[in-house]
Write an enzyme that holds these catalytic residues in place. Sequence first.
Site, PDB file in Angstrom:
ATOM      1  N   CYS A 132       0.770  -1.439  -0.005  1.00 38.24           N
ATOM      2  CA  CYS A 132      -0.184  -0.011  -0.041  1.00 38.24           C
ATOM      3  C   CYS A 132       0.721   1.437   0.014  1.00 38.24           C
ATOM      4  O   CYS A 132       0.524   2.436  -0.430  1.00 38.24           O
ATOM      5  CB  CYS A 132      -0.826   0.106   1.267  1.00 38.24           C
ATOM      6  SG  CYS A 132      -1.904  -1.372   1.549  1.00 38.24           S
ATOM      7  N   HIS A 262      -3.066   6.808   1.905  1.00 38.89           N
ATOM      8  CA  HIS A 262      -3.451   5.497   1.102  1.00 38.89           C
ATOM      9  C   HIS A 262      -4.865   5.629   1.351  1.00 38.89           C
ATOM     10  O   HIS A 262      -5.335   5.631   2.845  1.00 38.89           O
ATOM     11  CB  HIS A 262      -2.505   4.473   2.038  1.00 38.89           C
ATOM     12  CG  HIS A 262      -3.129   3.434   1.574  1.00 38.89           C
ATOM     13  ND1 HIS A 262      -3.644   2.866   0.464  1.00 38.89           N
ATOM     14  CD2 HIS A 262      -3.360   1.962   2.429  1.00 38.89           C
ATOM     15  CE1 HIS A 262      -4.067   1.761   0.386  1.00 38.89           C
ATOM     16  NE2 HIS A 262      -4.084   1.084   1.551  1.00 38.89           N
ATOM     17  N   ASN A 292     -10.359   0.236  -1.630  1.00 37.03           N
ATOM     18  CA  ASN A 292      -8.658   0.176  -1.528  1.00 37.03           C
ATOM     19  C   ASN A 292      -7.960  -0.255  -2.719  1.00 37.03           C
ATOM     20  O   ASN A 292      -8.395  -1.578  -2.821  1.00 37.03           O
ATOM     21  CB  ASN A 292      -8.666  -0.993  -0.301  1.00 37.03           C
ATOM     22  CG  ASN A 292      -7.035  -0.790   0.197  1.00 37.03           C
ATOM     23  OD1 ASN A 292      -5.978  -0.464  -0.693  1.00 37.03           O
ATOM     24  ND2 ASN A 292      -6.623  -1.082   1.496  1.00 37.03           N
TER      25      ASN A 292
END
Length: 336
Positions: A132, A262, A292
């Site tokens: 990530c 993120h 995500n």
Amino acid sequence: MNTAPSDARSPQLGGEVWNVPGCRIVSLGHYQPARVLTNRDLEGMVETSDEWIRSRVGIETRRIAAPDETVDAMAAHAAEKALAGSGLIAADIDLVVVASCTALDRSPNMAARVAARLGLGAPAVLDINVACSGFAHALAVADHAIRAGSATHAIVIGADKLSAFTDWTDRTTCVLVGDGAGAAVVSAAPAAGIGPVTWGSVPEQSDVVRIEATPGSASPGRFSQEGQTVYRWATTRLPEITRRVCERAGLTPEDLAAVVFHQANLRIIEPLARKLGAVNAVVAKDVVESGNTSAASIPLALSKLVERGEVEPGAPILLFGFGGGLAYAGVIIRCP
């Protein structure tokens, strides 16, 4: 080609000087698959509800790649858009760095495949897997290479296809994921437009977010995480680290025009922005519509903010990635 002289004295973001050439992002691009998967769609797949998903992670929709849509194909679409907006041609690019944790093949790497798709000349090609936080790591690597004189123009990409590693019967993870890519063209410049990176990890907790294959199994592995552990770590430890990113760039949180964390979970992003004290900043919330997307999430959200004109050119933006491996990386850039 615009190359800064080796003895240039470039202003740091907050007004100090570096005795090295500068580096900046000159253009951005992003790509998302056509298929939209809504919370209502997920209600028919697993035991969940639109209200449950919104209340816990803030996600409303996400994009899912087709079975034959590859990571490098998405990466190349985003990179092509960024290159088109840069004023450069393919032959100018001498470095390609791709951040991804969902490449299926060991070799060739994604960067080589992107270079081939774009018809680039003979660039250095690197893949980085820090999950990530991969894009922030990749951007720092390109910045270092350019300021050291090893490259002049780089394409930096974050691209992931988490849907290919998702257990669609697990309601705790399948509601989170989306696919996509974001890219930046980074070039040498007389003034520094990318600040010092602050990066690190928590090795003893590296397995709290993972995609692990079972030995002897044909499956590439499945995305899983210890969500509460990640939430507690992100909301308690990261405010201090993000303030350190600002300090290293000679800025305060109040100076920031935008913050792009993120895009993991709206319930992490919003408290983190408050605790940082970025009271004047636009806070990217692309997670609501994209889910995500791992290494793609920061450049995807950043490209959309700039495309919509929500940040003035030259304004300072904090980019901060965290997650897989409990690794993190943060840097302040000047808006292209």
